[in-house]
Design an enzyme around this catalytic site. Structure first.
Site, mmCIF file in Angstrom:
data_model
loop_
_atom_site.group_PDB
_atom_site.id
_atom_site.type_symbol
_atom_site.label_atom_id
_atom_site.label_comp_id
_atom_site.label_asym_id
_atom_site.label_seq_id
_atom_site.Cartn_x
_atom_site.Cartn_y
_atom_site.Cartn_z
ATOM 1 C CB THR A 187 -0.922 0.035 1.236
ATOM 2 O OG1 THR A 187 -0.110 -0.034 2.416
ATOM 3 C CG2 THR A 187 -1.899 -1.127 1.230
ATOM 4 C CB ALA A 204 2.520 -6.574 10.648
ATOM 5 C CG ASP A 327 -1.186 -1.999 15.208
ATOM 6 O OD1 ASP A 327 -0.185 -2.136 14.475
ATOM 7 O OD2 ASP A 327 -2.309 -1.671 14.774
ATOM 8 C CG ASN A 414 -2.645 5.244 10.907
ATOM 9 O OD1 ASN A 414 -2.070 4.839 9.903
ATOM 10 N ND2 ASN A 414 -3.168 4.418 11.793
HETATM 11 CA CA CA Z 1 -0.586 -2.617 12.252
#
Ligand code: CA
Length: 704
Positions: A187, A204, A327, A414
């Site tokens: 991506t 992941a 994460d 993000n």
């Molecule tokens: Ca992730």
């Protein structure tokens, strides 16, 4: 003609500076001619945008000032180009010699006239629809590179293409995946680094091992590959750095789950130091006691790697989140610039990764210069400046009981690009405060091909558990951050929803960001004052760019909602009201209102399920399987994926063929015959019928 003007300008510069470069011959070159000299001399062409973030440092800053804080309120619609898709659009286009180059869904490439919005060519890599199953966060692409007459772009299914910038014809293509039977995707944008083009991957959440690969720009021949995490130490290490990294893992780690560390977004090449900086992702699975039971830092998860692009050897590394358990990727966009810190000019690298600390590193040595909280953070108290490591708090571990933690797995920031304005000295961050409940899955079982996080999370209710965090502060916000003082300067809360657009900043004292409610908002870069708002009719996530054509300044942005939250259309958002028609929208001074898409019909009632017989003994099993195999996309609310409580009679009839045998593969719904048995699909169906009945009855009771 633009190329001619450019050529003249560079020849003049060459005469003044006494350096004659390749650029002087630019009129002889083909379309999309960008090289190291042209990037180095970008100051000579303020109207161009030559990389995803405009320049080598990926600053997302433009020196243009025709549109500025005095006339911003006259900004309006110039043109729009329809991408013919209805998924997330995340890329910032490149603008060179009159042409905008950008990627859309699946890695489709568009070349568009910057003045008219007319299509010049498109390239469709024809990714099989079933590959959508491998993408945690929508079939998106975050951009491409243009270099010496070629466009370098990657498809969701892992192919890297070198295209002729003049017509989109394929010059070469390579398969970048080591194993096509596991759910790798791409991506991110390929980046040019020296003589190579470098690409990473994603996956992941599902169970893959991260790596980046460099290919020769000319031929596509593989130059080197750097694995971001070690493999099973019983097997030989692929390169020397992995021997060092493996000492930070339990030898009995779950090597079969891949380890993670995928480099799915940030990569920046520094031509001055000849270093490629790569941000790496989270651990796979998330829960460290499952992944590496003996603990350890688990290098190179959640790290910034400085790699020599000529040979793939590591120069230095810095790990933002040792022993990642949440994460907390460090794949968020990296910006390179020079800052004066404590009276000393430093070549720095800046990143606001998911974990909530804003990092400034000396990019030559990797020395940590500052790391302060830019959002609410409860997993760590601070970063120790001597060791460079965060002080993790006990309440951040959720092995024994679920915990409410900030930031959430969505992060305090993000992939949405932040921007650095050298005039104000500020970094503008599309940030978030998103408390989440982390819960470990009982009896974690690795199933090849689907989500293998080993944990799940849900939006948290604010309690005293997270200290003095004010519930009113939850949601998305735009933050102006001083990277020298390591402190906030101004901020705007953007509402309850956390995901808004990436940021552009300009010499016109502007900061521009679009939001989920469809507004493109123009702020004064120094004060944060709102100068102008334009309703676009799209929930926008991408960052705008700006450029000039025939002397006129344009601002343009990819408009299409999606990414991680694609299964949910926020209440009050543009996507909820107008749907999700993908567009590239351009703006200029004196333009009028943006033509808004037609409003959607209101969502119809939940129909009474045609089937009433449910195998009650299957319900628990069905719910578990649904959560594991389906729930990541089908949130069963108003969102980008079908609400399965509203299945049509045709879908009821064909349920098994769709779920098992891929009858709707073309629409991105892959078959699950490799994972689910016929009986398991019956269990899922039973659960959905039960769910539909409950919702239907509830709805009828309210209506009556
Ligand atoms: Ca992730």
């Amino acid at each position: 003609m633009h190329r001619f003007v450019f050529c003249l300008a560079t020849v003049m510069v060459a005469l003044i500076t006494g350096s004659c470069s390749e650029q002087a011959n630019i009129s002889d070159k083909t379309a999309g001619w960008i090289d190291h000299d042209r990037l180095k001399n970008l100051a000579n062409e303020p109207g161009s945008w030559l990389t995803g973030g405009r320049d080598s440092g990926q600053t997302h800053y433009s020196p243009l000032e025709q549109i500025n804080d005095k006339n911003a309120e006259q900004l309006g619609f110039a043109w729009q180009y329809f991408t013919d898709t209805h998924r997330g659009l995340e890329a910032t286009p490149i603008f060179v010699d009159g042409v905008l180059y950008v990627t859309g869904n699946w890695g489709i490439v568009f070349a568009i006239d910057g003045k008219t919005g007319e299509e010049i060519w498109t390239f469709d890599p024809e990714v099989p629809g079933k590959w959508a199953r491998n993408a945690c966060c929508d079939v998106v692409s975050r951009g491409l590179s243009v270099w010496k007459g070629r466009v370098y772009a990657a498809s969701l299914d892992g192919r890297l293409f070198s295209l002729d910038a003049a017509n989109g014809n394929v010059i070469w293509q390579v398969d970048t995946f080591t194993d096509r039977t596991i759910p790798y995707t791409i991506t991110g944008a390929p980046r040019i680094a020296g003589k190579n083009v470098v690409i990473g991957n994603s996956g992941a959440e599902y169970g893959v091992r991260g790596y980046v690969t460099a290919y020769d720009l000319e031929t596509g021949k593989q130059s080197w590959r750097f694995y971001t995490v070690p493999g099973d130490p019983k097997k030989p290490f692929e390169h020397p750095e992995l021997e060092m990294a493996s000492k930070t893992w339990d030898p009995n780690s779950r090597w079969d789950v891949g380890g993670g560390g995928t480099a799915w977004d940030a990569m920046v090449y520094d031509p001055e130091l000849n270093l490629l900086y790569v941000g790496t992702g989270n651990g796979s699975p998330w829960v460290q006691t499952e992944r590496s039971p003996g603990g350890g830092d688990n290098l190179f998860l959640s790290s910034i790697l400085a790699i020599n692009p000529d040979n793939g050897r590591l120069a230095w590394h810095y790990q933002t989140t040792p022993g990642d358990n949440w994460d907390y990727t460090a794949t968020q966009p990296i910006i390179l610039t020079d800052l004066t810190i404590d009276g000393k000019k430093r070549k720095v690298l800046m990143q606001a990764p998911k974990n909530g600390f804003f990092y400034v590193l000396d990019r030559e040595s990797g020395e940590l210069l500052s790391a302060e909280k830019y959002a609410a953070v409860t997993w760590a108290s601070h970063v120790d400046m001597t060791t460079g490591k965060p002080q993790v708090l006990a309440q951040a571990y959720y092995d024994d009981e679920q915990k409410l933690i900030l930031p959430s797995p969505a992060g305090a920031h993000n992939w949405q690009p932040m921007a650095y304005n050298p005039n104000t000295g500020l970094v503008y961050i599309p940030a978030m405060n998103d408390p989440a409940i982390f819960k470990k899955r009982e009896n974690f079982e690795f199933i090849k091909g689907i989500n293998n996080q080993g944990a799940h999370f849900s939006e948290g209710t604010i309690t005293s558990e997270i200290g003095d965090f004010d519930a009113g502060e939850a949601g998305g916000f735009l933050l102006a951050w001083d990277p020298v003082k390591a402190a906030p300067v101004w901020r705007h809360r953007l509402g309850d929803f956390i995901f808004h657009g990436g940021v552009l900043t300009t010499a016109g004292n502007l900061v521009i960001q679009a939001r989920d409610d469809g507004l493109l908002v123009v702020y004064a870069a120094d004060t944060g004052q709102v100068l102008h708002k334009i309703q676009t009719g799209s929930s926008i996530l991408a960052a705008p760019l700006t450029y000039t054509m025939d002397g006129e300044q344009y601002i343009a942005v990819m408009a299409g909602y999606g990414g991680g939250p694609f299964g949910y259309f926020p209440v009050g958002s543009a996507v909820e009201k107008y749907g999700n028609e993908g567009r590239l929208i351009a703006f200029k001074i004196g333009g009028g209102a943006v033509p808004l898409p037609e409003e959607l019909d209101p969502l119809g009632p939940i129909p009474e399920p045609p089937v009433q017989i449910v195998r009650k003994d299957f319900l628990d099993e069905g719910e578990k399987l649904f959560v594991k195999a389906c729930g990541e996309c089908h949130w069963n609310i108003n969102g980008g994926y079908p609400d399965l409580r509203r299945m049509s009679p045709e879908v009821h009839t064909a349920f098994k063929d769709i779920v098992l045998h891929g009858q709707r593969e073309d629409l991105g719904m892959a078959g699950f015959a490799d994972i689910l048995s016929e009986e398991q699909v019956e269990a899922i169906y039973s659960y959905l019928i039960e769910l539909s009945n409950i919702s239907y009855k509830k709805q009828q009771a309210t209506t009556d």
